[in-house]
Design a protein around this motif. Structure first.
Motif, PDB file in Angstrom:
ATOM      1  N   THR A   7      32.858  46.844  33.251  1.00 15.77           N
ATOM      2  CA  THR A   7      32.364  47.617  33.411  1.00 15.77           C
ATOM      3  C   THR A   7      31.465  47.755  32.516  1.00 15.77           C
ATOM      4  N   LYS A   8      30.860  47.413  31.804  1.00 11.39           N
ATOM      5  CA  LYS A   8      30.320  47.940  30.447  1.00 11.39           C
ATOM      6  C   LYS A   8      28.913  46.467  29.835  1.00 11.39           C
ATOM      7  N   VAL A   9      27.914  46.765  29.120  1.00 13.34           N
ATOM      8  CA  VAL A   9      26.935  45.672  29.102  1.00 13.34           C
ATOM      9  C   VAL A   9      27.214  45.781  27.182  1.00 13.34           C
ATOM     10  N   TYR A  10      27.267  44.516  26.506  1.00  8.54           N
ATOM     11  CA  TYR A  10      27.687  44.788  25.446  1.00  8.54           C
ATOM     12  C   TYR A  10      26.561  44.035  24.187  1.00  8.54           C
ATOM     13  N   PHE A  11      26.134  43.756  23.157  1.00 13.83           N
ATOM     14  CA  PHE A  11      25.438  43.837  22.940  1.00 13.83           C
ATOM     15  C   PHE A  11      25.611  43.176  21.212  1.00 13.83           C
ATOM     16  N   PHE A  12      25.619  42.485  21.400  1.00 17.18           N
ATOM     17  CA  PHE A  12      26.521  42.279  19.442  1.00 17.18           C
ATOM     18  C   PHE A  12      24.881  41.029  18.141  1.00 17.18           C
ATOM     19  N   ASP A  13      24.937  41.543  17.385  1.00 20.49           N
ATOM     20  CA  ASP A  13      24.583  40.379  16.021  1.00 20.49           C
ATOM     21  C   ASP A  13      24.979  39.807  16.106  1.00 20.49           C
ATOM     22  N   GLN A  24      28.377  51.706  29.492  1.00 22.66           N
ATOM     23  CA  GLN A  24      28.225  52.116  30.175  1.00 22.66           C
ATOM     24  C   GLN A  24      27.756  51.611  31.988  1.00 22.66           C
ATOM     25  N   MET A  25      28.406  50.798  32.654  1.00 19.83           N
ATOM     26  CA  MET A  25      27.026  50.041  34.370  1.00 19.83           C
ATOM     27  C   MET A  25      28.180  51.168  35.271  1.00 19.83           C
ATOM     28  N   PRO A  26      26.994  51.055  36.622  1.00 15.30           N
ATOM     29  CA  PRO A  26      27.169  51.983  37.646  1.00 15.30           C
ATOM     30  C   PRO A  26      27.987  50.186  38.742  1.00 15.30           C
ATOM     31  N   ILE A  27      28.149  49.086  37.981  1.00 17.57           N
ATOM     32  CA  ILE A  27      28.725  48.232  38.162  1.00 17.57           C
ATOM     33  C   ILE A  27      29.895  47.686  37.734  1.00 17.57           C
ATOM     34  N   HIS A  28      30.643  46.670  38.277  1.00 16.13           N
ATOM     35  CA  HIS A  28      31.916  45.704  37.867  1.00 16.13           C
ATOM     36  C   HIS A  28      31.277  43.968  37.526  1.00 16.13           C
ATOM     37  N   PHE A  29      31.520  43.721  36.378  1.00 13.22           N
ATOM     38  CA  PHE A  29      31.038  42.399  36.449  1.00 13.22           C
ATOM     39  C   PHE A  29      33.061  40.797  36.332  1.00 13.22           C
ATOM     40  N   ARG A  30      33.743  42.042  37.507  1.00 17.60           N
ATOM     41  CA  ARG A  30      35.151  40.760  37.448  1.00 17.60           C
ATOM     42  C   ARG A  30      34.188  39.613  37.787  1.00 17.60           C
ATOM     43  N   ASP A  31      34.397  38.999  38.940  1.00 18.72           N
ATOM     44  CA  ASP A  31      33.769  38.391  39.145  1.00 18.72           C
ATOM     45  C   ASP A  31      32.691  36.998  39.060  1.00 18.72           C
ATOM     46  N   GLU A  32      31.558  37.798  39.174  1.00 24.11           N
ATOM     47  CA  GLU A  32      29.677  37.687  38.888  1.00 24.11           C
ATOM     48  C   GLU A  32      29.161  38.321  38.007  1.00 24.11           C
ATOM     49  N   GLY A  33      28.207  38.389  37.875  1.00 23.09           N
ATOM     50  CA  GLY A  33      26.952  39.012  37.671  1.00 23.09           C
ATOM     51  C   GLY A  33      26.595  38.262  35.412  1.00 23.09           C
ATOM     52  N   GLY A  34      26.136  39.669  35.604  1.00 22.75           N
ATOM     53  CA  GLY A  34      25.301  39.768  34.390  1.00 22.75           C
ATOM     54  C   GLY A  34      24.278  40.049  33.499  1.00 22.75           C
ATOM     55  N   LYS A  42      13.584  46.433  24.040  1.00 25.20           N
ATOM     56  CA  LYS A  42      13.839  47.504  24.641  1.00 25.20           C
ATOM     57  C   LYS A  42      14.723  47.749  25.828  1.00 25.20           C
ATOM     58  N   LYS A  43      14.649  46.827  26.672  1.00 25.99           N
ATOM     59  CA  LYS A  43      14.816  46.582  27.303  1.00 25.99           C
ATOM     60  C   LYS A  43      16.059  45.735  28.238  1.00 25.99           C
ATOM     61  N   PHE A  44      16.455  45.787  29.166  1.00 31.05           N
ATOM     62  CA  PHE A  44      17.882  44.593  29.903  1.00 31.05           C
ATOM     63  C   PHE A  44      17.939  45.429  30.842  1.00 31.05           C
ATOM     64  N   VAL A  45      17.970  43.836  31.587  1.00 37.72           N
ATOM     65  CA  VAL A  45      18.280  43.964  33.081  1.00 37.72           C
ATOM     66  C   VAL A  45      19.613  43.590  33.667  1.00 37.72           C
ATOM     67  N   ALA A  46      20.805  43.744  34.151  1.00 38.37           N
ATOM     68  CA  ALA A  46      21.879  43.895  34.580  1.00 38.37           C
ATOM     69  C   ALA A  46      22.227  43.726  35.978  1.00 38.37           C
ATOM     70  N   GLY A  47      22.450  42.677  37.138  1.00 38.89           N
ATOM     71  CA  GLY A  47      23.266  42.283  38.553  1.00 38.89           C
ATOM     72  C   GLY A  47      24.245  42.158  38.307  1.00 38.89           C
ATOM     73  N   GLY A  48      25.079  42.542  39.180  1.00 39.36           N
ATOM     74  CA  GLY A  48      26.362  42.010  39.849  1.00 39.36           C
ATOM     75  C   GLY A  48      27.111  42.336  41.066  1.00 39.36           C
ATOM     76  N   SER A  49      28.276  42.313  41.258  1.00 37.94           N
ATOM     77  CA  SER A  49      29.258  42.083  43.014  1.00 37.94           C
ATOM     78  C   SER A  49      28.085  43.194  44.040  1.00 37.94           C
ATOM     79  N   ASP A  50      27.625  43.821  43.875  1.00 39.72           N
ATOM     80  CA  ASP A  50      27.003  45.243  44.086  1.00 39.72           C
ATOM     81  C   ASP A  50      25.505  44.436  44.986  1.00 39.72           C
TER      82      ASP A  50
END
Length: 102
Positions: A7-13, A24-34, A42-50
């Motif tokens: 349920t998170k998006v991580y940013f690594f160097d 923490q995201m309002p969606i789950h990335f269990r089987d799909e998404g990114g 300055k911003k990021f986009v996310a999508g998943g199972s919902d």
């Protein structure tokens, strides 16, 4: 490097092999998404199972935009290198192009 897992998006160097931040995201990335970081960082986009595609502020994780355009889980998201658009791909067999707000 941007990683969507659980349920998170991580940013690594990748040069220093360190975690820069996570949100923490309002969606789950269990089987799909990114997620994808905008080229300006300055911003990021996310999508998943919902079925929704959301844009978030990188620093705070605050949701800035929320869009629906797919009828199946979102499998992948990616910003164009110029940052003017991003694409999402869904299990429903569609690819959508979205215009980025300035």
């Amino acid at each position: 490097l941007t990683v969507a897992a659980g349920t998170k998006v991580y940013f690594f160097d990748v040069e220093n092999k360190s975690l820069l931040c996570s949100h923490q995201m309002p969606i789950h990335f269990r089987d799909e998404g990114g997620a994808s970081l905008h080229p300006d960082g300055k911003k990021f986009v996310a999508g998943g199972s919902d079925l929704w595609v959301r844009v978030f502020d990188y620093e705070t994780g605050t949701e800035l935009e929320c869009h629906k355009g797919h009828h199946g889980p979102v499998r992948c998201v990616r910003y164009d290198p110029d940052g003017k658009t991003y694409a999402t791909g869904s299990e429903d067999g569609t690819i959508r192009l979205w215009k980025t707000d300035p």
